[in-house]
Design a protein around this motif. Structure first.
Motif, PDB file in Angstrom:
ATOM      1  N   PHE A  45       0.833  -1.200   0.000  1.00 60.34           N
ATOM      2  CA  PHE A  45       0.000   0.000   0.000  1.00 60.34           C
ATOM      3  C   PHE A  45       0.871   1.255   0.000  1.00 60.34           C
ATOM      4  O   PHE A  45       0.646   2.183  -0.784  1.00 60.34           O
ATOM      5  N   VAL A  46       1.875   1.275   0.879  1.00 57.81           N
ATOM      6  CA  VAL A  46       2.791   2.417   0.950  1.00 57.81           C
ATOM      7  C   VAL A  46       3.490   2.616  -0.384  1.00 57.81           C
ATOM      8  O   VAL A  46       3.591   3.737  -0.899  1.00 57.81           O
ATOM      9  N   GLN A  47       3.954   1.532  -0.957  1.00 55.76           N
ATOM     10  CA  GLN A  47       4.653   1.603  -2.233  1.00 55.76           C
ATOM     11  C   GLN A  47       3.744   2.161  -3.331  1.00 55.76           C
ATOM     12  O   GLN A  47       4.168   2.987  -4.149  1.00 55.76           O
ATOM     13  N   LYS A  48       2.496   1.731  -3.338  1.00 52.27           N
ATOM     14  CA  LYS A  48       1.536   2.185  -4.348  1.00 52.27           C
ATOM     15  C   LYS A  48       1.273   3.687  -4.211  1.00 52.27           C
ATOM     16  O   LYS A  48       1.282   4.427  -5.202  1.00 52.27           O
ATOM     17  N   VAL A  49       1.037   4.142  -2.975  1.00 54.36           N
ATOM     18  CA  VAL A  49       0.758   5.560  -2.747  1.00 54.36           C
ATOM     19  C   VAL A  49       1.945   6.417  -3.173  1.00 54.36           C
ATOM     20  O   VAL A  49       1.786   7.435  -3.868  1.00 54.36           O
ATOM     21  N   LEU A  50       3.145   6.000  -2.765  1.00 47.77           N
ATOM     22  CA  LEU A  50       4.332   6.791  -3.094  1.00 47.77           C
ATOM     23  C   LEU A  50       4.650   6.736  -4.585  1.00 47.77           C
ATOM     24  O   LEU A  50       5.094   7.729  -5.165  1.00 47.77           O
ATOM     25  N   GLY A 106      14.866   8.919 -15.996  1.00 49.55           N
ATOM     26  CA  GLY A 106      13.767   8.953 -16.951  1.00 49.55           C
ATOM     27  C   GLY A 106      12.435   8.546 -16.364  1.00 49.55           C
ATOM     28  O   GLY A 106      11.588   7.972 -17.054  1.00 49.55           O
ATOM     29  N   GLY A 107      12.246   8.804 -15.072  1.00 53.05           N
ATOM     30  CA  GLY A 107      10.955   8.538 -14.446  1.00 53.05           C
ATOM     31  C   GLY A 107      10.864   7.250 -13.670  1.00 53.05           C
ATOM     32  O   GLY A 107       9.779   6.869 -13.217  1.00 53.05           O
ATOM     33  N   LYS A 108      11.985   6.568 -13.475  1.00 52.27           N
ATOM     34  CA  LYS A 108      11.949   5.313 -12.725  1.00 52.27           C
ATOM     35  C   LYS A 108      12.021   5.599 -11.229  1.00 52.27           C
ATOM     36  O   LYS A 108      12.947   6.235 -10.749  1.00 52.27           O
ATOM     37  N   TYR A 109      11.040   5.106 -10.491  1.00 54.64           N
ATOM     38  CA  TYR A 109      10.991   5.307  -9.043  1.00 54.64           C
ATOM     39  C   TYR A 109      11.436   4.026  -8.358  1.00 54.64           C
ATOM     40  O   TYR A 109      10.869   2.961  -8.582  1.00 54.64           O
ATOM     41  N   SER A 110      12.466   4.101  -7.515  1.00 56.29           N
ATOM     42  CA  SER A 110      13.040   2.877  -6.957  1.00 56.29           C
ATOM     43  C   SER A 110      13.010   2.807  -5.435  1.00 56.29           C
ATOM     44  O   SER A 110      13.426   1.819  -4.856  1.00 56.29           O
ATOM     45  N   ALA A 111      12.544   3.851  -4.763  1.00 52.81           N
ATOM     46  CA  ALA A 111      12.479   3.793  -3.299  1.00 52.81           C
ATOM     47  C   ALA A 111      11.094   3.283  -2.911  1.00 52.81           C
ATOM     48  O   ALA A 111      10.613   2.328  -3.470  1.00 52.81           O
ATOM     49  N   GLY A 112      10.431   3.908  -1.941  1.00 47.03           N
ATOM     50  CA  GLY A 112       9.040   3.564  -1.734  1.00 47.03           C
ATOM     51  C   GLY A 112       8.627   2.949  -0.428  1.00 47.03           C
ATOM     52  O   GLY A 112       7.543   2.393  -0.344  1.00 47.03           O
ATOM     53  N   PHE A 113       9.450   3.014   0.632  1.00 48.84           N
ATOM     54  CA  PHE A 113       9.038   2.408   1.889  1.00 48.84           C
ATOM     55  C   PHE A 113       9.199   3.336   3.091  1.00 48.84           C
ATOM     56  O   PHE A 113       8.968   2.923   4.214  1.00 48.84           O
ATOM     57  N   ALA A 114       9.615   4.564   2.868  1.00 49.17           N
ATOM     58  CA  ALA A 114       9.830   5.496   3.979  1.00 49.17           C
ATOM     59  C   ALA A 114       8.490   6.052   4.450  1.00 49.17           C
ATOM     60  O   ALA A 114       7.856   6.858   3.769  1.00 49.17           O
ATOM     61  N   ARG A 115       8.066   5.634   5.616  1.00 45.86           N
ATOM     62  CA  ARG A 115       6.737   6.013   6.087  1.00 45.86           C
ATOM     63  C   ARG A 115       6.688   7.407   6.700  1.00 45.86           C
ATOM     64  O   ARG A 115       5.641   7.835   7.173  1.00 45.86           O
ATOM     65  N   TYR A 116       7.811   8.099   6.694  1.00 48.13           N
ATOM     66  CA  TYR A 116       7.798   9.488   7.143  1.00 48.13           C
ATOM     67  C   TYR A 116       7.653  10.451   5.966  1.00 48.13           C
ATOM     68  O   TYR A 116       7.650  11.666   6.140  1.00 48.13           O
ATOM     69  N   ASP A 117       7.546   9.914   4.756  1.00 47.60           N
ATOM     70  CA  ASP A 117       7.380  10.743   3.566  1.00 47.60           C
ATOM     71  C   ASP A 117       6.113  11.593   3.698  1.00 47.60           C
ATOM     72  O   ASP A 117       5.051  11.099   4.077  1.00 47.60           O
ATOM     73  N   TYR A 118       6.227  12.872   3.368  1.00 48.25           N
ATOM     74  CA  TYR A 118       5.103  13.806   3.507  1.00 48.25           C
ATOM     75  C   TYR A 118       3.896  13.361   2.689  1.00 48.25           C
ATOM     76  O   TYR A 118       2.747  13.643   3.051  1.00 48.25           O
ATOM     77  N   ALA A 119       4.130  12.636   1.609  1.00 47.72           N
ATOM     78  CA  ALA A 119       3.036  12.179   0.749  1.00 47.72           C
ATOM     79  C   ALA A 119       2.104  11.207   1.465  1.00 47.72           C
ATOM     80  O   ALA A 119       0.982  10.969   1.005  1.00 47.72           O
ATOM     81  N   LEU A 120       2.531  10.667   2.600  1.00 45.63           N
ATOM     82  CA  LEU A 120       1.717   9.701   3.347  1.00 45.63           C
ATOM     83  C   LEU A 120       0.956  10.342   4.507  1.00 45.63           C
ATOM     84  O   LEU A 120       0.295   9.641   5.272  1.00 45.63           O
ATOM     85  N   ARG A 121       1.024  11.662   4.628  1.00 49.14           N
ATOM     86  CA  ARG A 121       0.495  12.341   5.817  1.00 49.14           C
ATOM     87  C   ARG A 121      -0.993  12.095   6.057  1.00 49.14           C
ATOM     88  O   ARG A 121      -1.462  12.158   7.197  1.00 49.14           O
TER      89      ARG A 121
END
Length: 345
Positions: A45-50, A106-121
């Motif tokens: 879920f976190v990965q999808k949102v980010l 070129g648009g590749k996203y490789s992170a995705g598990f940091a739950r302190y990311d503002y996008a998850l607020r």
């Protein structure tokens, strides 16, 4: 078999870990390796949102005449009207790195598990606040240290089973090829011992699993490379080779650039074959562009992601980074120290 008495250490290890659980992709005859945690539903879920968030932001950044300058204005320039003052420093830092990396790849996203990311607020069940010190990350320092103790014991068992003992004076280096995962051993042991160790560690997927473990340990909590052996140029060359090989079955290093494409030794147009067999268009666009860069510069051996990791009587130790996970390197982890004999496998 030695029982570990460091209860504080083991109380912080994910529950239910099978110490004999080798990586899922391991072939027969593999005796060394560690299976890191699989993805949970929350992880997905976190990965999808980010992923969705950074895909959207990536397109927004590209709409500006100078995307990199715009990214820097948001996260680095406190005088800019674009500056994200509502984020914490840690949140600006990870957003900056993610957006910069996507621009570079070129648009590749490789992170995705940091739950302190503002996008998850807005997702209270997974959001941990604005500090990386409490934000969830995968392959944590404690799990890496735990994995190191497991791999150490597996190597110790393998050597002992085959009558090989490591003296206290021994200081060896394992070098692992990033394409074939062939491991070579050098150091101050006699030639026969080096050869025996090399043979054993090249059985099954032992060497590949050691390479993977070393690679994971070369990253910090935000998935940034912290080891002088590696950089993004080497990482890109490594991922390109494996993408081409796994898609086409051909070794990209042996291809010849001719008339805007790459020709294999048997005459196959590899770029056309790569496009035909690629699983998705975005992946083809990313890797084909990266591959074509080698038409100008050639495949540089110095950019091969050959990894080296030390080995002595206490087990594996990291080379080229300030914070290591070897038995004599890990005092920064608040007293957690595990020698080669301190994990039951």
């Amino acid at each position: 078999m030695v029982t570990v008495n460091n209860s504080d250490y083991y109380n912080n290890i994910p529950a239910g870990r099978d110490l004999n659980n080798l990586p899922n992709t391991s072939s027969a005859d593999t005796t060394v390796g560690y299976q890191y945690d699989g993805l949970t539903e929350e992880d997905r879920f976190v990965q999808k949102v980010l992923q969705e968030h950074y895909d959207k932001v990536y397109k927004e950044n590209l709409s500006h005449s100078d995307p990199m300058a715009y990214i820097e204005s948001k996260y680095c320039d406190v005088t800019s009207p674009n500056f994200c003052s509502y984020m914490t420093e840690d949140q600006r830092s990870i957003a900056y790195r993610n957006e910069k990396r996507m621009l570079q790849t070129g648009g590749k996203y490789s992170a995705g598990f940091a739950r302190y990311d503002y996008a998850l607020r807005n997702y209270k069940d997974v959001y941990t606040g604005g500090s990386r010190s409490v934000g969830y990350v995968r392959n944590t320092d404690r799990e890496k240290q735990y994995a190191r103790s497991v791999v150490n014991q597996q190597i110790s068992n393998l050597l002992s089973k085959n009558g090989i003992s490591i003296s206290k004076q021994a200081d060896l280096v394992f070098s692992i090829d990033p394409y074939t995962y062939q491991l070579t051993v050098s150091g101050n042991a006699d030639r026969d011992t080096l050869s025996q160790i090399e043979t054993l560690l090249n059985e099954g997927d032992n060497a590949k699993n050691i390479w993977t473990h070393a690679w994971i340990c070369m990253h910090d909590a935000d998935n940034e490379i912290v080891n002088s052996q590696a950089n993004m140029t080497k990482t890109n060359q490594y991922s390109l080779w494996h993408e081409v090989y796994e898609t086409t079955g051909y070794d990209a290093r042996n291809a010849t650039y001719k008339n805007g494409t790459f020709i294999a030794e048997d005459g196959t147009d590899l770029l056309a074959l790569f496009k035909e067999k690629s699983k998705n268009g975005a992946g083809y666009e990313l890797y084909s562009k990266r591959w074509l860069q080698y038409a100008k510069n050639g495949w540089k051996k110095e950019n091969d992601l050959v990894l080296k990791i030390g080995f002595d009587s206490s087990g594996l130790y990291d080379i080229g980074q300030e914070r290591g996970y070897g038995a004599t390197q890990n005092m920064w982890m608040k007293g957690i120290s595990q020698s080669i004999f301190e994990a039951s496998v």
